[in-house]
Design a protein around this motif. Sequence first.
Motif, mmCIF file in Angstrom:
data_model
loop_
_atom_site.group_PDB
_atom_site.id
_atom_site.type_symbol
_atom_site.label_atom_id
_atom_site.label_comp_id
_atom_site.label_asym_id
_atom_site.label_seq_id
_atom_site.Cartn_x
_atom_site.Cartn_y
_atom_site.Cartn_z
ATOM 1 N N GLY A 166 113.230 157.752 187.555
ATOM 2 C CA GLY A 166 114.417 157.804 188.393
ATOM 3 C C GLY A 166 114.120 158.270 189.796
ATOM 4 O O GLY A 166 114.131 157.481 190.741
ATOM 5 N N TYR A 167 113.840 159.551 189.943
ATOM 6 C CA TYR A 167 113.589 160.106 191.269
ATOM 7 C C TYR A 167 112.227 159.644 191.799
ATOM 8 O O TYR A 167 111.326 159.294 191.037
ATOM 9 C CB TYR A 167 113.671 161.629 191.229
ATOM 10 N N PHE A 168 112.088 159.692 193.118
ATOM 11 C CA PHE A 168 110.877 159.187 193.759
ATOM 12 C C PHE A 168 109.639 159.987 193.340
ATOM 13 O O PHE A 168 109.666 161.219 193.271
ATOM 14 C CB PHE A 168 111.004 159.246 195.285
ATOM 15 N N PHE A 169 108.567 159.270 193.066
ATOM 16 C CA PHE A 169 107.271 159.890 192.807
ATOM 17 C C PHE A 169 106.183 158.892 193.183
ATOM 18 O O PHE A 169 106.448 157.695 193.344
ATOM 19 C CB PHE A 169 107.123 160.310 191.341
ATOM 20 N N ILE A 170 104.975 159.378 193.356
ATOM 21 C CA ILE A 170 103.839 158.511 193.681
ATOM 22 C C ILE A 170 103.131 158.146 192.380
ATOM 23 O O ILE A 170 102.555 159.013 191.723
ATOM 24 C CB ILE A 170 102.864 159.205 194.647
ATOM 25 N N PRO A 171 103.189 156.891 191.959
ATOM 26 C CA PRO A 171 102.552 156.480 190.704
ATOM 27 C C PRO A 171 101.043 156.415 190.852
ATOM 28 O O PRO A 171 100.504 156.536 191.957
ATOM 29 C CB PRO A 171 103.155 155.089 190.461
ATOM 30 N N PRO A 172 100.321 156.208 189.726
ATOM 31 C CA PRO A 172 98.870 156.021 189.813
ATOM 32 C C PRO A 172 98.516 154.892 190.769
ATOM 33 O O PRO A 172 99.270 153.927 190.943
ATOM 34 C CB PRO A 172 98.472 155.680 188.368
ATOM 35 N N ALA A 173 97.345 155.013 191.380
ATOM 36 C CA ALA A 173 96.923 154.049 192.406
ATOM 37 C C ALA A 173 96.922 152.616 191.886
ATOM 38 O O ALA A 173 97.245 151.676 192.628
ATOM 39 C CB ALA A 173 95.544 154.421 192.929
ATOM 40 N N VAL A 270 107.112 166.990 186.506
ATOM 41 C CA VAL A 270 108.093 167.833 185.825
ATOM 42 C C VAL A 270 109.162 168.347 186.780
ATOM 43 O O VAL A 270 110.249 168.749 186.340
ATOM 44 C CB VAL A 270 107.373 168.995 185.107
ATOM 45 N N ARG A 271 108.920 168.324 188.078
ATOM 46 C CA ARG A 271 109.940 168.792 189.029
ATOM 47 C C ARG A 271 111.197 167.921 188.984
ATOM 48 O O ARG A 271 112.257 168.323 189.480
ATOM 49 C CB ARG A 271 109.385 168.820 190.447
ATOM 50 N N HIS A 272 111.108 166.735 188.384
ATOM 51 C CA HIS A 272 112.287 165.890 188.249
ATOM 52 C C HIS A 272 113.234 166.389 187.166
ATOM 53 O O HIS A 272 114.424 166.074 187.201
ATOM 54 C CB HIS A 272 111.872 164.453 187.923
#
Length: 322
Positions: A166-173, A270-272
């Motif tokens: 849901g919330y923005f995150f940087i996925p694996p390259a 986990v901050r999500h």
Amino acid sequence: MFSEGFLTVFLMVVLTIGILITIVLIKGRARQQTVASLSHWSQPPSRFVEVNGLKVHYRDEGEGPVLILLHGLFSSLHTWEKWVNLLQDRYRIIRIDVPNFGLTGPFPNSKVDDQTYMQFLENFVTTLKLERFHLAGNSLGGYFAYQYASRYPQRVNRLVMLNAAGYFFIPPAALIAWGMPLLGRIADYTEAPYGLFASLVRRAYADPSKATSDEIRRYNELLHRDGNRAAGGRLIRHIRNCVGFDTSRTQLLTMPTLIMWGDQDHWIPVRHAPKYHQAIPGSELIVYPNVGHMPMEEIPEQSARDLIQFLDAAQESSVCNA
């Protein structure tokens, strides 16, 4: 000046691009496997049902209140096996190979947007003549679960979200590279080294040794189900084009909701978890120490106990209100 984090991600993407180009030159076109050739993943109690032009692979086991389970990106209904073994004496558990993954395969119209998935889920439960049920989802399946619950609250008794997207995150390259316009289309049809693929699966666990060779083989084989690889690429690029996911509907959730999360999730941070907890009125939150992206696989007993406690509260409430 660029931040250290930005430069790290940039270098990882460049490295991944180089790896993928090398793979294209060396490995060539990815293999495609028919559903028949993958029939060892659809042994009893597997079933198939026609929905929205798809032959949907699902399993329907156990007795009691209905619990529907939705898996995550590039996964399959098999990810819930440990939970099913622990829960089928208490609940009727229905798990689905979500379209574009597993043995169900891609939508005939190649669509990957939220509305297409929501209409599919509604048609699926209507086909099975289900009126009300509990709904749980992991990762992308967690996102689909709360999107569906916000649109069809009359259907969902209780909602469970495990490490939900849901919330923005940087996925694996590797996923960043797959989301790129030209390179992504190349990746759709390119055979990746098994070792690289295995490392991505292990990344989902806090303890990588818990990713067994059989599980890695399953993920790899089902990715090669005819059409799945390209469909997965389309979904990743759709998410990129939308600049992530729509989390606005969390405020529309009215049913009791349980949020489960592993504090060592290397895919979705986990901050999500507290963000969802704050956004969803009256929700409950459990964060598991030393657990990764899939609590139902890493700590099946503990997460199943927490699920039972949460779902059984619905039964107690109905008795008290009778």
